[in-house]
Structures are given as structure tokens and as C-alpha cells.
Design a protein around this motif. Structure first.
Motif, PDB file in Angstrom:
ATOM      1  N   ASN A  78      26.690 -28.219 -33.080  1.00 19.84           N
ATOM      2  CA  ASN A  78      27.205 -28.656 -31.782  1.00 19.84           C
ATOM      3  C   ASN A  78      26.230 -29.662 -31.181  1.00 19.84           C
ATOM      4  N   ALA A  79      26.608 -30.914 -31.180  1.00 19.37           N
ATOM      5  CA  ALA A  79      25.705 -31.970 -30.723  1.00 19.37           C
ATOM      6  C   ALA A  79      25.421 -31.900 -29.228  1.00 19.37           C
ATOM      7  N   LEU A  80      26.295 -31.237 -28.459  1.00 16.58           N
ATOM      8  CA  LEU A  80      26.115 -31.173 -27.011  1.00 16.58           C
ATOM      9  C   LEU A  80      25.504 -29.850 -26.552  1.00 16.58           C
ATOM     10  N   ILE A 120      19.913 -38.658 -31.310  1.00 15.32           N
ATOM     11  CA  ILE A 120      20.886 -38.267 -32.330  1.00 15.32           C
ATOM     12  C   ILE A 120      20.271 -38.294 -33.719  1.00 15.32           C
ATOM     13  N   GLN A 121      19.569 -39.370 -34.050  1.00 11.17           N
ATOM     14  CA  GLN A 121      18.964 -39.465 -35.376  1.00 11.17           C
ATOM     15  C   GLN A 121      17.882 -38.415 -35.566  1.00 11.17           C
ATOM     16  N   GLU A 122      17.115 -38.130 -34.502  1.00 11.70           N
ATOM     17  CA  GLU A 122      16.101 -37.081 -34.597  1.00 11.70           C
ATOM     18  C   GLU A 122      16.741 -35.715 -34.834  1.00 11.70           C
ATOM     19  N   THR A 123      17.898 -35.499 -34.217  1.00 13.43           N
ATOM     20  CA  THR A 123      18.613 -34.239 -34.428  1.00 13.43           C
ATOM     21  C   THR A 123      19.078 -34.121 -35.871  1.00 13.43           C
ATOM     22  N   TYR A 124      19.584 -35.202 -36.421  1.00 12.87           N
ATOM     23  CA  TYR A 124      19.992 -35.192 -37.827  1.00 12.87           C
ATOM     24  C   TYR A 124      18.819 -34.799 -38.728  1.00 12.87           C
TER      25      TYR A 124
END
Length: 432
Positions: A383-385, A394-398
Motif C-alpha cells: 500500500n503506497a499510501l 517512491i523509488q526509495e520505497t521500491y
């Protein structure tokens, strides 16, 4: 179609017209005075009618090459008639959208919008008249394709952006009219100068033309960047992240592809409404949607994508897993879904590695990296949010999700299986 045109003082135009009538038939062209129009300045009509008795003469102006040539009054009347036609066309699309919103949306951006897009590029000073089109889009068309009772002003601004910026590509025609006209003037300036200078031979200069096109692209990019930055300043932290996510590559594929049923690209009314609602974090609509989840909580978008009891978490993961496996079967061999890993037999592995018997990864196949080697792939859906993910880009989360997967399985695959491990697809739930 406009077969030919001439301009100048009446005497010069008269000589040109006589020459066209004499020389035209030799080239297979037979000028028809009854279908021809002469546009003159105010006060010159009587004299022109005497010199051109068979030609239609007007002081207001006439349509020319899809735009209008003549007085401001004549242009406004002609544009007003076009607005009435297009408003009727929008109403027709709204009726279609009641049953097939995806088809109505596609018909708009591939067809109807191109009609006033041409007018914007060729006709200056029509911003105020195009406002009626924007009003119809905001109050009728967008609610009809989204299923929402109304569209908030900020959401409308987002939808006006190109899909690569998170929008729907349904721009505000009044806002963009002058921009399109100035870009058109810039790209055609060299050709216009040759016409004014009466150059006999026109030699295109691809290098200069590409330079102008590149400059226009930079201006448009800056414009869209500025609009998006202005929108982001109005949004919450979650809203900003949401806009970033729907701007990612691939997040808008279902909007820009043709709705071909044979390829599975066709969405029914409920599916399209749900897709738009999820994209812009709007309330879910639809008479068949249950108000409560199986766990008795309210069936909101956020809950539907996080509740494991409702089944969407597993369905989402398995859909990607099965798609990856099916594609690999086309080019590789010995493809397996959820293959069991070999027992570690007490072998010491890196800290964090899963060592329990019965551990599985999502897909394995042979011949992916090299001819006989077996490669393992694992899918990650998140869940990105979620609040825990908003602190990172976003890229760091990936990279963070990929690192956790590798910590759990990488060394077991490399040292026990003796094969290759890849986190095949890191996917945020909302947008792919």
C-alpha cells in the motif's frame, strides 16, 4: 476543400482570377464562381460586387482552411455556431457514458477534442468563447464518465493534465487556447515568411524545425510542471503522494490504449468508474457495491485494498504472479508457480534469511538468464499510501521493499538452490 486562394488589392485579385479561369482547365481545374468567396474590407462590398459579379462577396468574412478569415464580428458569429455544435456533441457523449463511459472517454480524446484543438491552433482570441465548452466538460461530461455527482475544482485541475502527469488529458480548452495558438505560430513562422516574401521555392530545414519543436516541448513541459506544482501546493501529504503515483510510467496505460475487447482492454461501466475513483481517491460508486466488507468495516477504497479478509490483497498478488508466469512460459521452460525451496538441513545462512521448511517463492523458470540455469522471482504488493511508506520517496520505497525480500530469500536461493533470485515486480496496490 479550399482549392486555391489569392490576396491583394481588388485590381490585382481581378487579374489573378481571370488568369485562373484561363489557365486552370489546362491543369484539370475548373474554377466555380458560385462556390467562391471574396472577403473585402468594410465599405468595399459594392465595388467588389461590380468587379466580381458571379462571385460571393462578404465584408464579415468566411471559413478558410478550417478557420475564419474576416472581421472580428464574423469570426465571433462563426465560432459561436461551432460552440453550439460541439455542445450538442458533448451531450451525445454524456448519453453514451451512461452505459459505456470508457467508450465515451476514448471518443472524446481521440475525436471530439481534436476539433477545437485545431481551432485553437489556427484562430486567435477565442478563449472567452471556449469557456462554454469547459463549463460543459466540468459539469456534464466528467461527472458522466466518472459516475460522480460533481467534480471538485482541484480534481478538475488534475484531470486537465496529460496522463503522464496524472491527469486524464481532458484539458481546459479556454485555459490552453492561447498556448496552442502561440505554439502553432512558432512552428509555422518560417513557412509564413516564405509566403509573405513570395518565395518561389520552399526548402524545408529539418534542423531548424526540430529546434523549434524542441523549444515548444520545453515550454509545454514547464507549463505542465508549473500547473502540477500549483496543484500540489493545495494537496495534503497523502494527496501529493497520490499524484506522484498516478504519474508513474505505466499507471495510465488503461486510459491511453484503445478499448479493444479482443485484447481484454474493454472495461464495463462499473470497472471504469472504479478505476477512476481509485485513481483520484474519489468515493466508490455503483448500485451493486456492498457498503460493508466481510469484516463488517465500511467498504472504502482504502479498506478494500488493505483488508486481507476481503480477498483483494491475495487476488492482486496472485494476478501479477500468474501473469508473470504465463509470459515466462512463452519464452522459457520448466516454469513453475510457487515452487518449494530445498531444505536448508541446518546450513547457516545470512541473518534474516527464512530457513523454515516449506518456504516458497512465486515463480521459477529455466532459460531466463542463461540456458539451463533456474531463476526464481517473487512479487511484492504493498500500500503506497500507508503512513509507514509516506516518509520515503517512491523509488526509495521500491528499494526498501526489494531489500527486505532479498534479505529473506536471496542467500537461501544462491547458497542452497545454487540459482538466481530476482524481486520481479514491486507493485503499489493502487495504480498498476
Amino acid at each position: 476543400a479550399d482549392d486555391g486562394a489569392g490576396a491583394g488589392k481588388l485590381e490585382a485579385v481581378s487579374r489573378w482570377w481571370e488568369k485562373v479561369k484561363v489557365c486552370g482547365p489546362a491543369f484539370g481545374y475548373y474554377p466555380d464562381a458560385g462556390k467562391s468567396w471574396l472577403v473585402v474590407k468594410e465599405g468595399m462590398k459594392e465595388r467588389a460586387e461590380a468587379m466580381f459579379p458571379d462571385v460571393n462577396v462578404t465584408e464579415k468574412g468566411h471559413i478558410y482552411l478550417g478557420s475564419f478569415l474576416g472581421s472580428e464580428e464574423g469570426k465571433n458569429e462563426w465560432v459561436g455556431e461551432k460552440m453550439k455544435e460541439w455542445l450538442e456533441d458533448i451531450d451525445i457523449l454524456c448519453n453514451i457514458a451512461e452505459k459505456e463511459p470508457q467508450l465515451a472517454f476514448t471518443a472524446y480524446w481521440m475525436g471530439l477534442s481534436k476539433e477545437w484543438s485545431y481551432l485553437q491552433r489556427t484562430t486567435p482570441g477565442i478563449k472567452s468563447q471556449l469557456q462554454v465548452i469547459e463549463d460543459s466538460l466540468s459539469r456534464k461530461f466528467l461527472p458522466s464518465i466518472t459516475g460522480q455527482p460533481f467534480i471538485h475544482e482541484t480534481v478538475r485541475e488534475i484531470m486537465s493534465l496529460p496522463t503522464r502527469y496524472g491527469g486524464l488529458g481532458i484539458e481546459n480548452p479556454a485555459q490552453m487556447a492561447q498556448v496552442h495558438y502561440e505554439n502553432s505560430v512558432a512552428i509555422s513562422a518560417r513557412l509564413c515568411n516564405h509566403i509573405i516574401e513570395k518565395t518561389v521555392e520552399y526548402r524545408p530545414d529539418p534542423e531548424k524545425e526540430n529546434e523549434v519543436r524542441g523549444h515548444i516541448r520545453l515550454l509545454k513541459k514547464k507549463l505542465y510542471d508549473d500547473i502540477r506544482d500549483t496543484i500540489k501546493s493545495k494537496l495534503s501529504k497523502t494527496g501529493k503522494r497520490n499524484l506522484e503515483l498516478i504519474s508513474e510510467k505505466g499507471a495510465s496505460s488503461y486510459l491511453t490504449c484503445l478499448p479493444l475487447e479482443e485484447h481484454g482492454f474493454m472495461l464495463n461501466r462499473q470497472e471504469f468508474h472504479d478505476a477512476i475513483s481509485v485513481r483520484y481517491d474519489l468515493p466508490l460508486v455503483g448500485e451493486l457495491r456492498p457498503e460493508k466488507c466481510l469484516c463488517t468495516e465500511s467498504n472504502t477504497v482504502e479498506h478494500a485494498l488493505t483488508c486481507k479478509k476481503g480477498g483483494y490483497v491475495s487476488l492482486r498478488h496472485n494476478c501479477i504472479r500468474d501473469y508473470v508466469a504465463a509470459e515466462m512460459e512463452k519464452v522459457c521452460y520448466d516454469t513453475q508457480v510457487e515452487p518449494s525451496l530445498l531444505h536448508t538441513l541446518g546450513r547457516p545462512l545470512s541473518m534474516g534469511t527464512i530457513t523454515e521448511d516449506g518456504a516458497r517463492l512465486d515463480v521459477s523458470t529455466r532459460g531466463f538468464w542463461s540456458k539451463m540455469d533456474r531463476a526464481f522471482f517473487d512479487v511484492k504488493v504493498y500500500n503506497a499510501l500507508a503512513p509507514s511508506n509516506l516518509g520515503l520517496g517512491i523509488q526509495e520505497t521500491y528499494r526498501s521493499k526489494e531489500k527486505k525480500k532479498k534479505t529473506s530469500y536471496l542467500y537461501r536461493v544462491l547458497e542452497v538452490e545454487g540459482e538466481i533470485f530476482t524481486v520481479d515486480y514491486v507493485d503499489h496496490w493502487r495504480y498498476r
